[in-house]
Each structure stands twice: as C-alpha cells, then as structure tokens.
Design an enzyme around this catalytic site. Structure first.
Site, PDB file in Angstrom:
ATOM      1  N   GLU A 180      42.661  45.999  38.045  1.00  0.00           N
ATOM      2  CA  GLU A 180      44.032  45.902  38.549  1.00  0.00           C
ATOM      3  C   GLU A 180      44.165  44.769  39.558  1.00  0.00           C
ATOM      4  OE1 GLU A 180      46.038  50.242  38.317  1.00  0.00           O
ATOM      5  OE2 GLU A 180      44.216  50.162  39.536  1.00  0.00           O
ATOM      6  N   GLY A 226      40.235  49.889  39.344  1.00  0.00           N
ATOM      7  CA  GLY A 226      40.986  49.234  40.401  1.00  0.00           C
ATOM      8  C   GLY A 226      40.654  47.762  40.541  1.00  0.00           C
ATOM      9  N   ALA A 274      37.413  51.348  41.751  1.00  0.00           N
ATOM     10  CA  ALA A 274      37.757  51.918  43.051  1.00  0.00           C
ATOM     11  C   ALA A 274      36.602  52.783  43.552  1.00  0.00           C
ATOM     12  CB  ALA A 274      39.031  52.750  42.944  1.00  0.00           C
ATOM     13  N   GLU A 288      39.483  55.157  33.886  1.00  0.00           N
ATOM     14  CA  GLU A 288      40.086  56.283  34.609  1.00  0.00           C
ATOM     15  C   GLU A 288      40.267  57.511  33.731  1.00  0.00           C
ATOM     16  OE1 GLU A 288      41.602  52.688  36.978  1.00  0.00           O
ATOM     17  OE2 GLU A 288      40.944  53.156  34.952  1.00  0.00           O
TER      18      GLU A 288
END
Length: 258
Positions: A112, A109, A66, A132
């Site tokens: 994901e 992300g 992300a 993370e």
C-alpha cells in the site's frame, strides 16, 4: 544522514531518500514508522533543496507488511479511536514526486505504501501481494482501491482474494511497476529517475502531478478543465519564460521553481 528508530534519511542531489530501517522484523511497518515517513515527506515537501523523494528498504526486502504483533489485540473501537489510516491520507497531499525502490518482498501495508508513491522501480526478483485475506482481514490503507484502479476489477479481486504474490514482471505488465532491473541496480535506477525529474521545472512537475491525480477520480471533461487551468497558470511563472527562452536560444534552461 539522519536516523530515527525506524528510518534512515538523507538528501543527495536534491533527492530526499527514506530507507526503512527495522531489519530484524523485515521492515514491518508499525505506526511509529508510518508517522516518521510522513513527517519526513511533509518536511521535504516544504524544503526548496528537495525536488523529489525515494522510499526504499534494503537489498533483501522493501517491507514484509504491517506490524501484525502491534495490531493483533486491536478491536474495531480501538482502531476507530486511533484513526491510524488518517496518517496514510497525508500522502495524497505531498506535492513533490515520490518513487518507491523495491527489493524483495513488498506485501500488505508495504505494498500500500509503494502504491501510494507516484512511480515504482522494482528488482526483477521482487514480489508483491496482499496476504491480509490469510489473516482474516483485508487491506485498509487503500490497497483494494489503488490496485483496482491500476489492474481492473477482476484481476484485483483475484490477487486480493487468493493472497498470492505477483512477480515484478507481472506487476510491470499490469501497470503496477514502472521499471524492473537487476536487484543490485534498483536504488541506482530509482536515483537516476529521481535526479532527472529533480532537474525539471519544479512548478511544472507539481502541476502535472496534480492534473494526473485529478484525472484518476474525475470525468474526462472535469479533469481536462483542471489540466487547462494548470497549463495557463504556468505561463505566470519565471520558469516558463526561462524554459522557452532557453529553447529559442538553444541552451539548457536554469529553472528556479518560481
């Protein structure tokens, strides 16, 4: 080919391709990119000319995660008001097959996003992980859930707690990745797989995806009842009649998605 500020898109042989396109930041997923990905997928889900989809990066990286710079100053209230993960929930409503074609890093992300796809083809040198924990946070778009369902509790916790990267081979051995190939063949292999699925009966592909997804979150009995309903429903389709007639007549079927 169509370009936005964050992705490139095109349709080839009834396969819609989304290429992540923020190379200067290793394709880091910002909110705009996620929104554009989902808007494209939803449009193709309604487009009869598109039968399957591919999400990919470039030859060096799928995406490094992300966009941390975008989130660094957020707080719990701003995130609640943004409700940004509702965007990700829309992926579950896409009925057509989605394949992730992964080169290089696929982290946070981006991992994901790849896990939200139906199938994954990865380069032999691809690396996956959830770093993370190193930022004092955790996955928030389904990472803990999807990884646990694929790998089991203990293995998922190890990768989530350590923030280490797993190899493509390890990911394949643990049910995360479907196929690993040489880096220069990733997109070609994903396209080959997508074309094969795109040539199948569209309603069958859709009903199978629904039944498999149902089996993940429901009891065997409930999932089997759903599977049976979809099986019966397909016998009202023109494609079922065409497929079985073609088998009897020893010819290739001509499916129309009806």
């Amino acid at each position: 080919m169509s370009n936005t500020t964050t992705i490139k898109t095109w349709v080839e042989d009834h396969v819609g391709v989304i290429q992540l396109n923020r190379p200067k930041v290793l394709n880091a997923l910002n909110r705009q990119m996620v929104s554009e990905i989902l808007e494209t997928m939803e449009a193709w889900d309604r487009d009869d000319d598109v039968a399957a989809m591919i999400v990919t990066g470039n030859s060096k990286v799928f995406a490094a995660g992300a966009d941390i710079a975008e989130m660094a100053e957020d707080d719990s209230i701003s995130l609640e008001l943004l409700n940004q993960f509702t965007e990700w929930d829309r992926l579950a409503w896409v009925k057509k097959p989605i394949i992730a074609a992964v080169n290089g890093y696929c982290l946070g992300g981006a991992f994901e996003l790849a896990l939200s796809c139906d199938l994954m083809v990865a380069a032999e040198n691809a690396q996956f992980g959830f770093p993370e924990i190193n930022l004092g946070v955790m996955p928030g778009a389904g990472g803990t859930v999807r990884l646990t369902k694929l790998m089991g509790r203990a293995k998922a916790l190890e990768w989530l707690w350590t923030g280490d990267y797993m190899t493509a081979e390890f990911a394949k051995e643990n049910g995360v990745v479907n196929r690993t190939v040489a880096p220069e063949l990733v997109f070609e292999e994903a396209m080959k797989l997508a074309r094969k699925i795109a040539n199948q009966a569209p309603l069958s592909v859709r009903m199978i995806k629904e039944a498999v997804n149902k089996s993940v979150d429901h009891s065997i009995y409930d999932a089997m009842q759903f599977e049976r309903k979809n099986f019966y429903m397909l016998f009202s389709s023109e494609d079922q009649k065409e497929g079985m007639r073609a088998f009897v007549e020893k010819r290739n079927p001509q499916f129309k998605g009806k």
